[in-house]
Design a protein around this motif. Structure first.
Motif, PDB file in Angstrom:
ATOM      1  N   ASP A 111      -8.532  -9.333  12.341  1.00  0.00           N
ATOM      2  CA  ASP A 111      -8.051  -8.468  13.412  1.00  0.00           C
ATOM      3  C   ASP A 111      -8.553  -7.033  13.254  1.00  0.00           C
ATOM      4  O   ASP A 111      -8.919  -6.599  12.160  1.00  0.00           O
ATOM      5  N   ASP A 112      -8.555  -6.311  14.380  1.00  0.00           N
ATOM      6  CA  ASP A 112      -8.845  -4.886  14.320  1.00  0.00           C
ATOM      7  C   ASP A 112      -7.736  -4.200  13.536  1.00  0.00           C
ATOM      8  O   ASP A 112      -6.570  -4.608  13.592  1.00  0.00           O
ATOM      9  N   TYR A 113      -8.110  -3.139  12.830  1.00  0.00           N
ATOM     10  CA  TYR A 113      -7.111  -2.442  12.024  1.00  0.00           C
ATOM     11  C   TYR A 113      -6.048  -1.776  12.886  1.00  0.00           C
ATOM     12  O   TYR A 113      -6.329  -1.150  13.899  1.00  0.00           O
ATOM     13  N   HIS A 114      -4.804  -1.925  12.430  1.00  0.00           N
ATOM     14  CA  HIS A 114      -3.674  -1.163  12.961  1.00  0.00           C
ATOM     15  C   HIS A 114      -2.683  -1.025  11.810  1.00  0.00           C
ATOM     16  O   HIS A 114      -2.484  -1.975  11.043  1.00  0.00           O
ATOM     17  N   PRO A 115      -2.060   0.150  11.647  1.00  0.00           N
ATOM     18  CA  PRO A 115      -1.156   0.340  10.502  1.00  0.00           C
ATOM     19  C   PRO A 115       0.029  -0.613  10.474  1.00  0.00           C
ATOM     20  O   PRO A 115       0.599  -0.841   9.406  1.00  0.00           O
ATOM     21  N   GLU A 116       0.401  -1.176  11.619  1.00  0.00           N
ATOM     22  CA  GLU A 116       1.487  -2.157  11.627  1.00  0.00           C
ATOM     23  C   GLU A 116       0.972  -3.556  11.310  1.00  0.00           C
ATOM     24  O   GLU A 116       1.736  -4.416  10.878  1.00  0.00           O
ATOM     25  N   THR A 117      -0.306  -3.784  11.510  1.00  0.00           N
ATOM     26  CA  THR A 117      -0.903  -5.083  11.180  1.00  0.00           C
ATOM     27  C   THR A 117      -1.268  -5.162   9.705  1.00  0.00           C
ATOM     28  O   THR A 117      -1.068  -6.189   9.052  1.00  0.00           O
ATOM     29  N   TYR A 118      -1.780  -4.055   9.173  1.00  0.00           N
ATOM     30  CA  TYR A 118      -2.174  -4.002   7.765  1.00  0.00           C
ATOM     31  C   TYR A 118      -1.562  -2.768   7.089  1.00  0.00           C
ATOM     32  O   TYR A 118      -2.282  -1.807   6.754  1.00  0.00           O
ATOM     33  N   PRO A 119      -0.246  -2.739   6.894  1.00  0.00           N
ATOM     34  CA  PRO A 119       0.363  -1.587   6.210  1.00  0.00           C
ATOM     35  C   PRO A 119      -0.101  -1.500   4.760  1.00  0.00           C
ATOM     36  O   PRO A 119      -0.113  -2.499   4.037  1.00  0.00           O
ATOM     37  N   ILE A 120      -0.508  -0.294   4.356  1.00  0.00           N
ATOM     38  CA  ILE A 120      -0.949  -0.039   2.981  1.00  0.00           C
ATOM     39  C   ILE A 120       0.056   0.930   2.365  1.00  0.00           C
ATOM     40  O   ILE A 120       0.236   2.049   2.854  1.00  0.00           O
ATOM     41  N   ILE A 121       0.687   0.504   1.289  1.00  0.00           N
ATOM     42  CA  ILE A 121       1.792   1.249   0.695  1.00  0.00           C
ATOM     43  C   ILE A 121       1.456   1.542  -0.759  1.00  0.00           C
ATOM     44  O   ILE A 121       0.960   0.672  -1.486  1.00  0.00           O
ATOM     45  N   THR A 122       1.746   2.741  -1.208  1.00  0.00           N
ATOM     46  CA  THR A 122       1.432   3.119  -2.584  1.00  0.00           C
ATOM     47  C   THR A 122       2.501   4.043  -3.126  1.00  0.00           C
ATOM     48  O   THR A 122       3.396   4.475  -2.401  1.00  0.00           O
ATOM     49  N   THR A 123       2.415   4.321  -4.398  1.00  0.00           N
ATOM     50  CA  THR A 123       3.319   5.293  -5.004  1.00  0.00           C
ATOM     51  C   THR A 123       2.688   6.681  -4.909  1.00  0.00           C
ATOM     52  O   THR A 123       1.492   6.813  -4.638  1.00  0.00           O
ATOM     53  N   GLN A 124       3.504   7.702  -5.160  1.00  0.00           N
ATOM     54  CA  GLN A 124       2.996   9.069  -5.110  1.00  0.00           C
ATOM     55  C   GLN A 124       2.373   9.473  -6.451  1.00  0.00           C
ATOM     56  O   GLN A 124       2.710  10.500  -7.033  1.00  0.00           O
ATOM     57  N   VAL A 125       1.468   8.650  -6.920  1.00  0.00           N
ATOM     58  CA  VAL A 125       0.715   8.925  -8.146  1.00  0.00           C
ATOM     59  C   VAL A 125      -0.757   8.793  -7.790  1.00  0.00           C
ATOM     60  O   VAL A 125      -1.161   7.809  -7.153  1.00  0.00           O
ATOM     61  N   GLY A 126      -1.557   9.783  -8.208  1.00  0.00           N
ATOM     62  CA  GLY A 126      -2.939   9.852  -7.770  1.00  0.00           C
ATOM     63  C   GLY A 126      -3.742   8.585  -7.952  1.00  0.00           C
ATOM     64  O   GLY A 126      -4.445   8.140  -7.038  1.00  0.00           O
ATOM     65  N   ARG A 127      -3.666   7.958  -9.136  1.00  0.00           N
ATOM     66  CA  ARG A 127      -4.496   6.784  -9.401  1.00  0.00           C
ATOM     67  C   ARG A 127      -4.114   5.591  -8.526  1.00  0.00           C
ATOM     68  O   ARG A 127      -4.959   4.767  -8.202  1.00  0.00           O
ATOM     69  N   SER A 128      -2.821   5.506  -8.163  1.00  0.00           N
ATOM     70  CA  SER A 128      -2.386   4.408  -7.301  1.00  0.00           C
ATOM     71  C   SER A 128      -2.811   4.635  -5.858  1.00  0.00           C
ATOM     72  O   SER A 128      -3.305   3.715  -5.190  1.00  0.00           O
ATOM     73  N   SER A 129      -2.619   5.864  -5.356  1.00  0.00           N
ATOM     74  CA  SER A 129      -3.018   6.145  -3.983  1.00  0.00           C
ATOM     75  C   SER A 129      -4.542   6.073  -3.836  1.00  0.00           C
ATOM     76  O   SER A 129      -5.053   5.585  -2.820  1.00  0.00           O
ATOM     77  N   ALA A 130      -5.281   6.514  -4.858  1.00  0.00           N
ATOM     78  CA  ALA A 130      -6.740   6.398  -4.816  1.00  0.00           C
ATOM     79  C   ALA A 130      -7.163   4.929  -4.815  1.00  0.00           C
ATOM     80  O   ALA A 130      -8.135   4.548  -4.128  1.00  0.00           O
ATOM     81  N   SER A 131      -6.446   4.098  -5.543  1.00  0.00           N
ATOM     82  CA  SER A 131      -6.732   2.654  -5.544  1.00  0.00           C
ATOM     83  C   SER A 131      -6.489   2.056  -4.162  1.00  0.00           C
ATOM     84  O   SER A 131      -7.250   1.202  -3.690  1.00  0.00           O
ATOM     85  N   ALA A 132      -5.419   2.509  -3.511  1.00  0.00           N
ATOM     86  CA  ALA A 132      -5.117   2.031  -2.160  1.00  0.00           C
ATOM     87  C   ALA A 132      -6.234   2.410  -1.193  1.00  0.00           C
ATOM     88  O   ALA A 132      -6.644   1.601  -0.330  1.00  0.00           O
ATOM     89  N   VAL A 133      -6.749   3.629  -1.333  1.00  0.00           N
ATOM     90  CA  VAL A 133      -7.838   4.082  -0.461  1.00  0.00           C
ATOM     91  C   VAL A 133      -9.100   3.253  -0.710  1.00  0.00           C
ATOM     92  O   VAL A 133      -9.763   2.809   0.240  1.00  0.00           O
ATOM     93  N   ALA A 134      -9.433   3.022  -1.982  1.00  0.00           N
ATOM     94  CA  ALA A 134     -10.626   2.228  -2.309  1.00  0.00           C
ATOM     95  C   ALA A 134     -10.498   0.811  -1.753  1.00  0.00           C
ATOM     96  O   ALA A 134     -11.465   0.242  -1.230  1.00  0.00           O
ATOM     97  N   PHE A 135      -9.299   0.232  -1.842  1.00  0.00           N
ATOM     98  CA  PHE A 135      -9.072  -1.110  -1.305  1.00  0.00           C
ATOM     99  C   PHE A 135      -9.205  -1.090   0.214  1.00  0.00           C
ATOM    100  O   PHE A 135      -9.789  -2.002   0.805  1.00  0.00           O
ATOM    101  N   GLY A 136      -8.664  -0.051   0.856  1.00  0.00           N
ATOM    102  CA  GLY A 136      -8.769   0.047   2.308  1.00  0.00           C
ATOM    103  C   GLY A 136     -10.208   0.158   2.779  1.00  0.00           C
ATOM    104  O   GLY A 136     -10.605  -0.457   3.778  1.00  0.00           O
ATOM    105  N   ILE A 137     -11.021   0.939   2.044  1.00  0.00           N
ATOM    106  CA  ILE A 137     -12.436   1.062   2.393  1.00  0.00           C
ATOM    107  C   ILE A 137     -13.115  -0.298   2.321  1.00  0.00           C
ATOM    108  O   ILE A 137     -13.902  -0.677   3.200  1.00  0.00           O
ATOM    109  N   GLY A 138     -12.798  -1.067   1.260  1.00  0.00           N
ATOM    110  CA  GLY A 138     -13.384  -2.396   1.123  1.00  0.00           C
ATOM    111  C   GLY A 138     -12.900  -3.374   2.180  1.00  0.00           C
ATOM    112  O   GLY A 138     -13.649  -4.256   2.613  1.00  0.00           O
ATOM    113  N   SER A 139     -11.659  -3.202   2.615  1.00  0.00           N
ATOM    114  CA  SER A 139     -11.075  -4.133   3.598  1.00  0.00           C
ATOM    115  C   SER A 139     -11.650  -3.937   4.994  1.00  0.00           C
ATOM    116  O   SER A 139     -11.864  -4.912   5.725  1.00  0.00           O
ATOM    117  N   PHE A 140     -11.895  -2.680   5.380  1.00  0.00           N
ATOM    118  CA  PHE A 140     -12.246  -2.397   6.776  1.00  0.00           C
ATOM    119  C   PHE A 140     -13.652  -1.835   6.940  1.00  0.00           C
ATOM    120  O   PHE A 140     -13.990  -1.295   7.988  1.00  0.00           O
TER     121      PHE A 140
END
Length: 508
Positions: A155-184
């Motif tokens: 599906d086309d990306y939408h935050p309700e279709t693919y919610p990405i959730i992380t903790t407020q710690v740099g390495r975790s949020s950066a991991s979420a971003v890297a995963f999102g780049i790979g996903s979309f």
């Protein structure tokens, strides 16, 4: 690990194991010996590719049952490979000076690298950041999930279709971003890679009961502080044993404290720099396995099956997983729904998040009766090497560790209806949940009844709230009342009853 024991008995058993180890001796074998790779024995400091390789021996469940299609994924992932934290950077800088002293005492017998060694992280003012290799781990992990589950990520990306959730710690949020780049990747208009923007959300550190329950559960923090000394004492026994062996074998006057820091250096060199012939080369494979076991025991006792509160506090995460499955099933059944259908719920956090989630699912246990898991009793510590054990930090929670629950929609053979099956993955490998009778594809009703329900007996609040006991004020003497009016001051050493007990707990 099938035998049940009281949580503190593990220490006595572990010391007994050490005695056996001493009597057998530590055979002198080189760390690079064929068949042994130290990079697979770094407990939770293991890089993802090496941790994933340990899953190779797990049974392949075969193809997805005929008529089944994956419709939703719940992913709980640890951040990718990170650099040493500020605390560990300082420890390694201190180690450099100590190694020079040890090398000077040993003279020509000291390894050449030790004489002028400097920490690669010397002078760094920040630590614990996600490294480029960690970014790649998350990026390519996303690519593989996307390729293996095209029906979910089509599906086309939408935050309700693919919610990405992380903790407020740099390495975790950066991991979420890297995963999102790979996903979309390739689905947007940004740059030559046709990237697209996506949302990453998080709760505040002080209120995150879904991904940082280890930091918001006051009862756990108090319990961990109480149990920590026994674990540290055990580890000190291991370091002392290894220090003695290294001294006898190499003539290096290292202490137990030195071994602790050298093991830290070994883990960071091997995991982050692929250097295995310096600090790691000081230890034999048997010694490395013993040091790894000590780390795994700590993980078991303070984060895993060693104490039920370690994982019962993860109930909010488990409830969120089930609720997302329910929404996905309800959305499919209601064709008139005007809300977006969630297809993947992607969470990025820490080892302290992934390990309790694994325990709630009952994974990585040896020959354990289902009722034992459902009764939430603490389990015996993993056996000392060379005995085989399933509970290994390198496999359970390496950098980038990920546990996923895939929901499949299946057509019944009769063609008159449908059913939903849950499949568990760990580090991309299908694993069976004991509560599902060993099957890799568990009917949703069985999953809820035998895996989830036993853990829902108590809420997060009832588990984690520490009772506040207000002691009655001391009876004051006439002298005290006369010269210390309004009780604004107290004699040195007197308890300050007016101080909130809750305030002190926040500092644990």
């Amino acid at each position: 690990m099938g035998m049940l024991v009281a949580p503190f008995f593990f220490y006595v058993l572990a010391i007994a194991f050490l005695g056996v180890f001493c009597s057998r001796g530590l055979e002198s074998v080189q760390a690079g010996e064929a068949g042994f790779d130290v990079r697979q024995h770094l407990s939770s400091s293991t890089r993802y590719e090496w941790g994933k390789s340990l899953m190779a021996g797990y049974e392949d469940p075969g193809n997805v049952p005929v008529g089944c299609t994956p419709i939703h994924i719940n992913l709980v992932a640890r951040h990718g490979t990170r650099g040493p934290t500020k605390k560990r950077i300082k420890e390694l800088e201190k180690l450099a000076k100590r190694l020079h002293e040890v090398a000077a005492q040993a003279g020509n017998t000291a390894p050449a690298w030790m004489r002028d060694w400097k920490s690669p992280w010397e002078g760094k003012k920040v630590g614990g950041d996600l490294l480029p290799i960690g970014e790649e781990e998350m990026y390519f992990l996303a690519q593989r999930y996307r390729n293996n589950y095209t029906e979910i990520f089509e599906d086309d990306y939408h935050p309700e279709t693919y919610p990405i959730i992380t903790t407020q710690v740099g390495r975790s949020s950066a991991s979420a971003v890297a995963f999102g780049i790979g996903s979309f990747a390739g689905r947007g208009t940004l740059g030559p890679g046709k990237q697209r923007a996506f949302a990453v959300v998080s709760d505040s550190k002080g209120n995150d009961i879904h991904l940082r329950f280890h930091d918001t559960c006051m009862a756990y923090k108090q319990s961990k502080k109480y149990r920590m000394p026994a674990v540290e004492k055990l580890q000190a026994e291991v370091y002392e044993l290894v220090a003695k062996a290294v001294k006898e074998r190499l003539g290096l006057a290292v202490t137990a404290e030195d071994v602790s820091s050298l093991w830290l250096l070994c883990k960071n060199e091997a995991s982050l720099l692929d250097i295995v012939d310096r600090a790691c080369g000081l230890f034999t494979p048997e010694e490395i396995q013993l040091l790894e076991w000590a780390d795994d025991l700590q993980m078991h006792h303070l984060k895993g099956y060693g104490e039920t509160l370690n994982y019962r506090m993860g109930v909010p995460l488990l409830e969120d997983v089930v609720q997302s499955m329910d929404r996905a099933m309800a959305s499919l059944k209601d064709s008139n729904s005007d809300t977006a259908t969630e297809k993947a719920r992607l969470r990025f956090a820490h080892a302290e998040t992934v390990i309790p989630f694994i325990c709630l699912l009952g994974l990585f246990l040896d020959d354990v009766d289902v009722k034992s898991i459902q009764s939430e009793e603490p389990f015996q510590a993993p056996p000392r090497p060379p005995k085989h054990r399933v509970w290994r930090g390198a496999m359970v929670a390496p950098f980038g560790a990920n546990t996923a629950l895939v929901l499949h929609k299946c057509s019944l053979d009769s063609g008159t209806g449908e059913e939903f099956l849950v499949q568990a993955l760990h580090n991309e490998k299908s694993v069976s949940m004991p509560g599902c009778n060993g099957t890799h594809f568990c009917p949703i009703e069985m999953f809820k009844k035998h895996v989830v329900a036993p853990h829902l007996k108590r809420s997060f609040e009832s588990l984690c709230t520490v009772a506040v006991e207000h002691q009655p004020p001391e009876r004051q003497s006439w002298f005290h009342r006369l010269f210390v009016p309004f009780y604004l001051f107290r004699w040195p050493g007197k308890p300050a009853h007016a101080q909130s007990i809750c305030q002190s707990e926040l500092e644990l």
